[in-house]
Design a protein around this motif. Structure first.
Motif, PDB file in Angstrom:
ATOM      1  N   SER A 166       3.440 -10.194   6.589  1.00 31.36           N
ATOM      2  CA  SER A 166       2.828 -11.148   5.672  1.00 31.36           C
ATOM      3  C   SER A 166       1.994 -10.451   4.598  1.00 31.36           C
ATOM      4  O   SER A 166       1.781 -10.993   3.513  1.00 31.36           O
ATOM      5  CB  SER A 166       1.956 -12.154   6.435  1.00 31.36           C
ATOM      6  N   LEU A 167       1.542  -9.232   4.903  1.00 32.06           N
ATOM      7  CA  LEU A 167       0.751  -8.480   3.922  1.00 32.06           C
ATOM      8  C   LEU A 167       1.607  -7.592   3.037  1.00 32.06           C
ATOM      9  O   LEU A 167       1.507  -7.628   1.800  1.00 32.06           O
ATOM     10  CB  LEU A 167      -0.292  -7.620   4.643  1.00 32.06           C
ATOM     11  N   LEU A 168       2.478  -6.793   3.653  1.00 32.25           N
ATOM     12  CA  LEU A 168       3.205  -5.754   2.906  1.00 32.25           C
ATOM     13  C   LEU A 168       4.720  -5.911   2.964  1.00 32.25           C
ATOM     14  O   LEU A 168       5.438  -5.009   2.540  1.00 32.25           O
ATOM     15  CB  LEU A 168       2.811  -4.369   3.436  1.00 32.25           C
ATOM     16  N   GLY A 169       5.197  -7.047   3.461  1.00 30.56           N
ATOM     17  CA  GLY A 169       6.635  -7.266   3.466  1.00 30.56           C
ATOM     18  C   GLY A 169       7.256  -7.052   2.092  1.00 30.56           C
ATOM     19  O   GLY A 169       8.256  -6.333   1.955  1.00 30.56           O
ATOM     20  N   PRO A 170       6.655  -7.625   1.049  1.00 28.74           N
ATOM     21  CA  PRO A 170       7.210  -7.433  -0.302  1.00 28.74           C
ATOM     22  C   PRO A 170       6.579  -6.249  -1.039  1.00 28.74           C
ATOM     23  O   PRO A 170       6.358  -6.313  -2.246  1.00 28.74           O
ATOM     24  CB  PRO A 170       6.850  -8.756  -0.992  1.00 28.74           C
ATOM     25  N   TYR A 171       6.296  -5.150  -0.314  1.00 31.67           N
ATOM     26  CA  TYR A 171       5.540  -4.060  -0.934  1.00 31.67           C
ATOM     27  C   TYR A 171       6.256  -3.448  -2.142  1.00 31.67           C
ATOM     28  O   TYR A 171       5.609  -2.976  -3.093  1.00 31.67           O
ATOM     29  CB  TYR A 171       5.173  -2.982   0.094  1.00 31.67           C
ATOM     30  N   LYS A 172       7.585  -3.474  -2.135  1.00 30.81           N
ATOM     31  CA  LYS A 172       8.306  -2.908  -3.280  1.00 30.81           C
ATOM     32  C   LYS A 172       8.093  -3.759  -4.532  1.00 30.81           C
ATOM     33  O   LYS A 172       7.947  -3.222  -5.642  1.00 30.81           O
ATOM     34  CB  LYS A 172       9.793  -2.784  -2.953  1.00 30.81           C
TER      35      LYS A 172
END
Length: 231
Positions: A166-172
Motif C-alpha cells: 500500500s505504500l510502495l507498490g507503485p514505487y516506479k
C-alpha cells in the motif's frame, strides 16, 4: 467471520489505508460491498461510523463499524479462519510482525509523505531519510526471508506485504513522477525482490488503481508542494 456476514467497506480509491483493508478482505476471500467516499463531502454514514477521526477506511460488519486500518486488519484475521493468516499465531513471531508493521506505519509512511509534499532541499533531506529507513527495513526483513528471494502467493501474503504494497507498490510510478530514486536496488535488493513478487500477484494487480489516476494524483500532490515552497 462467523454467522451472518454483511461486510461494507467505506474508502477512497486514493487512500493507501483503505487499500490495506481492501487487500485483506480479498486475500481472505470475504465478499464485501465497497462504498467510495468523497472526502470533500463526507457522507453522514461515514461521520456516524467514525465520529472521532471522520476518515476512511471504515469497515461495517453486520452493522457494527470499525475504524483504523490496522485494527480492522487484525479484526478480519481474528474473525475469519480462511487462509492466509495475516498475522502469525506464534506470540513471538506475531510480536515481531507487529514491530515491523509499526515501523512501516510510523517511520516509512510519514517520511514518504514528506518526500511527496516537499521540494528542493527539504525533499532531498526527506529522500535521504527515507533511504536510510528503507535500509533498516531491508536488514529487518532478512530475518523473514533468509535466502533473500521472497516467494509470495495469495496463501502466504500477510500484513507486512499488505503494508509495504500500500505504500510502495507503485514505487516506479512514484519515482517517475517525483523525478527521484526512492528505492536503490543495489542497497536494498531484498526489498526490490519483495515488492516485485507482491506486484506480480493477480489479486494485487486487479486491486491497483488505474495508472492514469495514480499519476494524476501524484502530480497534483507534487505540484501543490512546489507552489507552497515558492509562495
Amino acid at each position: 467471520m462467523e454467522g451472518e456476514n454483511k461486510v461494507i467497506l467505506h474508502g477512497t480509491w486514493s487512500s493507501p489505508y483503505a487499500k490495506r483493508v481492501e487487500l485483506a478482505l480479498k486475500l481472505k476471500g470475504i465478499p464485501f460491498l465497497y462504498v467510495e467516499e468523497d472526502l470533500k463531502n463526507k457522507s453522514l454514514l461515514l461521520l456516524n461510523y467514525n465520529p472521532v477521526h471522520k476518515k476512511v477506511p471504515v469497515l461495517v460488519h453486520n452493522g457494527k463499524p470499525l475504524a483504523e486500518s490496522l485494527c480492522i486488519i487484525e479484526y478480519i484475521d481474528e474473525t475469519c479462519n480462511n487462509s492466509p493468516q495475516l498475522l502469525p499465531k506464534d506470540p513471538y513471531e506475531r510480536a515481531q510482525v507487529r514491530f515491523w508493521t509499526i515501523f512501516i506505519q510510523q517511520k516509512l509512511y510519514e517520511t514518504m509523505l514528506t518526500v511527496m509534499k516537499s521540494a528542493g532541499e527539504a525533499q532531498e533531506k526527506a529522500i535521504k531519510e527515507l533511504l536510510e529507513k528503507l535500509q533498516v527495513l531491508e536488514e529487518g526483513m532478512k530475518g523473514f526471508f533468509p535466502d533473500g528471494s521472497p516467494v509470495i502467493s495469495n496463501q502466504n501474503m500477510g500484513i507486512l506485504e499488505i503494508m509495504i504494497c500500500s505504500l510502495l507498490g507503485p514505487y516506479k510510478l512514484q519515482e517517475e513522477v517525483l523525478g527521484v530514486k526512492i528505492i536503490d536496488p543495489e542497497k536494498t535488493p531484498l526489498l526490490v525482490s519483495w515488492l516485485t513478487a507482491i506486484n506480480e500477484l493477480p489479486l494485487v494487480k486487479e486491486s491497483a488503481p488505474p495508472r492514469d489516476k495514480t499519476v494524476a494524483l501524484l502530480k497534483f500532490v507534487t505540484e501543490n508542494a512546489l507552489k507552497s515552497s515558492s509562495a
